[in-house]
Design a protein around this motif. Structure first.
Motif, PDB file in Angstrom:
ATOM      1  N   VAL A 139       0.859  -1.420   0.102  1.00 25.52           N
ATOM      2  CA  VAL A 139       0.071   0.024  -0.033  1.00 25.52           C
ATOM      3  C   VAL A 139       0.739   1.178   0.028  1.00 25.52           C
ATOM      4  O   VAL A 139       0.357   2.359   0.409  1.00 25.52           O
ATOM      5  CB  VAL A 139      -0.913   0.050   1.450  1.00 25.52           C
ATOM      6  CG1 VAL A 139      -2.183  -1.004   1.114  1.00 25.52           C
ATOM      7  CG2 VAL A 139      -0.083  -0.218   2.605  1.00 25.52           C
ATOM      8  N   GLY A 140       1.910   1.156  -0.707  1.00 30.79           N
ATOM      9  CA  GLY A 140       2.834   2.432  -0.794  1.00 30.79           C
ATOM     10  C   GLY A 140       4.060   2.188  -0.151  1.00 30.79           C
ATOM     11  O   GLY A 140       4.518   0.865  -0.160  1.00 30.79           O
ATOM     12  N   THR A 141       4.905   3.068   0.336  1.00 27.03           N
ATOM     13  CA  THR A 141       6.259   2.795   1.052  1.00 27.03           C
ATOM     14  C   THR A 141       6.040   3.318   2.365  1.00 27.03           C
ATOM     15  O   THR A 141       5.274   3.791   2.735  1.00 27.03           O
ATOM     16  CB  THR A 141       7.387   3.775   0.206  1.00 27.03           C
ATOM     17  OG1 THR A 141       6.871   5.086   0.287  1.00 27.03           O
ATOM     18  CG2 THR A 141       7.313   3.721  -1.296  1.00 27.03           C
ATOM     19  N   GLU A 176       5.453   7.055   1.841  1.00 28.80           N
ATOM     20  CA  GLU A 176       4.082   7.604   0.835  1.00 28.80           C
ATOM     21  C   GLU A 176       3.357   6.478   0.840  1.00 28.80           C
ATOM     22  O   GLU A 176       3.504   5.726  -0.001  1.00 28.80           O
ATOM     23  CB  GLU A 176       4.968   8.038  -0.633  1.00 28.80           C
ATOM     24  CG  GLU A 176       6.146   9.187  -0.455  1.00 28.80           C
ATOM     25  CD  GLU A 176       5.589  10.323   0.007  1.00 28.80           C
ATOM     26  OE1 GLU A 176       4.346  10.849   0.229  1.00 28.80           O
ATOM     27  OE2 GLU A 176       6.426  11.107   0.299  1.00 28.80           O
ATOM     28  N   ASP A 199       0.032   4.715  -0.457  1.00 26.25           N
ATOM     29  CA  ASP A 199      -0.866   4.798  -1.712  1.00 26.25           C
ATOM     30  C   ASP A 199      -2.434   4.690  -1.202  1.00 26.25           C
ATOM     31  O   ASP A 199      -2.962   3.833  -0.943  1.00 26.25           O
ATOM     32  CB  ASP A 199      -0.746   3.456  -2.558  1.00 26.25           C
ATOM     33  CG  ASP A 199      -1.225   3.569  -3.965  1.00 26.25           C
ATOM     34  OD1 ASP A 199      -2.208   4.088  -3.951  1.00 26.25           O
ATOM     35  OD2 ASP A 199      -0.812   2.690  -4.776  1.00 26.25           O
ATOM     36  N   ASP A 254      -5.288   5.174  -2.610  1.00 29.46           N
ATOM     37  CA  ASP A 254      -6.273   4.511  -3.415  1.00 29.46           C
ATOM     38  C   ASP A 254      -6.014   2.849  -2.931  1.00 29.46           C
ATOM     39  O   ASP A 254      -7.018   2.082  -2.985  1.00 29.46           O
ATOM     40  CB  ASP A 254      -6.113   4.686  -4.989  1.00 29.46           C
ATOM     41  CG  ASP A 254      -6.382   5.879  -5.341  1.00 29.46           C
ATOM     42  OD1 ASP A 254      -7.197   6.452  -4.809  1.00 29.46           O
ATOM     43  OD2 ASP A 254      -5.895   6.339  -6.373  1.00 29.46           O
ATOM     44  N   ALA A 255      -4.808   2.368  -2.861  1.00 32.16           N
ATOM     45  CA  ALA A 255      -4.654   0.787  -2.447  1.00 32.16           C
ATOM     46  C   ALA A 255      -5.024   0.806  -1.088  1.00 32.16           C
ATOM     47  O   ALA A 255      -5.712  -0.203  -0.608  1.00 32.16           O
ATOM     48  CB  ALA A 255      -3.174   0.875  -2.610  1.00 32.16           C
ATOM     49  N   SER A 272       5.900   7.483   8.404  1.00 26.83           N
ATOM     50  CA  SER A 272       4.645   7.696   7.505  1.00 26.83           C
ATOM     51  C   SER A 272       3.856   8.634   8.505  1.00 26.83           C
ATOM     52  O   SER A 272       2.354   9.112   7.882  1.00 26.83           O
ATOM     53  CB  SER A 272       3.905   6.108   7.661  1.00 26.83           C
ATOM     54  OG  SER A 272       3.812   5.748   8.589  1.00 26.83           O
ATOM     55  N   SER A 330       1.588  11.705   7.006  1.00 30.36           N
ATOM     56  CA  SER A 330       0.439  11.203   6.172  1.00 30.36           C
ATOM     57  C   SER A 330      -0.786  10.845   7.075  1.00 30.36           C
ATOM     58  O   SER A 330      -1.786  10.233   6.550  1.00 30.36           O
ATOM     59  CB  SER A 330       0.836   9.939   5.198  1.00 30.36           C
ATOM     60  OG  SER A 330       1.594  10.409   4.352  1.00 30.36           O
TER      61      SER A 330
END
Length: 320
Positions: free
Chosen positions: A82-84, A87, A89, A91-92, A107, A110
């Motif tokens: 689901v991203g890094t 970062e 994601d 949408d995921a 993270s 975010s």
């Protein structure tokens, strides 16, 4: 980190270990209510992922990262990426329809965007209260997932290991040396990698920062450009800090090497850094190397803290 509402506390008292919802969790960015034990959790922090694993809880979504040890299975495609670590994601994440999201450290910036998708916890331990915050985070997860007994056992194990190390170490002090790019920096308490001293219960040769380090969205962009005048000033200041720390003659040098943490094979050559080799600690072999990947990528995990405390207890015994 955790708040248990009065109603919940009363229910727990009346029902022993019976689960009661909702659970309110105090964390690094506020208070989040978790309505029921989550069935679908997305995790962006490797330390939190390790702590969930220790509690017997599996995540449905994880970042695209390097997984080692007990977390190796998360590299498998059956776990959605689901991203890094930095970062997400979004949408995921939405596609997984999680009922809880956990962030930490990298993270954390975010948090706001993720909290719009599902209840979100930021389990980043404070740089100036690291050990206690890690334990509070573990205990909070125990409440959220109805694994109170397991969480208490994990936290108790760490407290007992730390007490044993403290009994061995007495009044010893230390400096954390963070190796990066062939250079080494001294990290005091309150700095990002000054936290191992808190875990080990060691005094610090350097005074604590007045303002503890906190990651923000601007952290990376705020670094001076290599070769710039600001970078030269930064390098000079760090050299002065290192010289001061080494002249204070710490009892132990605690070392974390970034290159080894990120897959490199060439560690910083401490033997080539004169202020370090001039210390009595270096010459007596009182140098404790932290697990690079563990401390750089998952510092707040039960596994990392347990293994670090056990290893340092052995180092203290050998140094007698």
């Amino acid at each position: 980190m955790r708040i248990i509402p009065l109603v919940l506390a009363a229910l727990l008292g009346a029902a022993g270990t019976a689960y009661a919802a909702p659970v309110e969790v105090r964390h690094a960015q506020g208070v989040t209510t978790v309505a029921e034990a989550p069935a679908r959790t997305v995790v962006f922090d490797l330390a939190a992922l390790d702590n969930l694993h220790a509690l017997g809880v599996e995540a449905v979504g994880v970042p695209d990262a390097r997984f080692a040890g007990a977390l190796e299975h998360y590299a498998d495609a059956r776990y959605a990426k689901v991203g890094t670590l930095f970062e997400p994601d979004l949408d995921a994440v939405r596609a997984l329809a999680p009922d809880l999201i956990i962030v930490g450290d990298r993270s954390a910036p975010s948090y706001g965007a993720l909290a719009e998708i599902a209840p979100t916890l930021d389990l980043t331990p404070a740089a100036d209260n690291f050990f206690n915050d890690v334990l509070a985070g573990i205990e909070s997860l125990g409440q959220v997932y109805d694994r109170q007994a397991q969480a208490t056992a994990l936290a108790t194990e760490l407290r007992e290991l730390r007490a044993g190390v403290a009994a061995q170490a007495g009044a010893l002090d230390a400096v954390v040396l963070f190796g990066v790019g062939g250079n080494v920096m001294a990290h005091p308490p309150g700095q990002r990698f000054g936290t191992p001293l808190d875990v080990l219960g060691l005094g610090s040769t350097l005074p604590a920062l007045d303002t503890p380090w906190v990651r923000t969205a601007e952290t990376r962009s705020a670094r001076p450009q290599p070769g710039s005048p600001a970078a030269q000033v930064d390098r000079t200041m760090r050299a002065q800090e290192l010289a001061y720390a080494m002249q204070a003659e710490p009892d132990w040098l605690v070392v974390l090497d970034r290159a080894l943490a990120t897959g490199g094979t060439e560690a910083t050559d401490l033997a080539g850094i004169a202020p370090v080799t001039a210390t009595a600690a270096w010459q007596a072999g009182r140098v404790f190397h932290l697990d690079p990947a563990g401390w750089y990528l998952a510092a707040g995990s039960h596994t990392v803290l347990r293994d670090t405390l056990n290893a340092f207890a052995e180092a203290l015994e050998q140094a007698r």
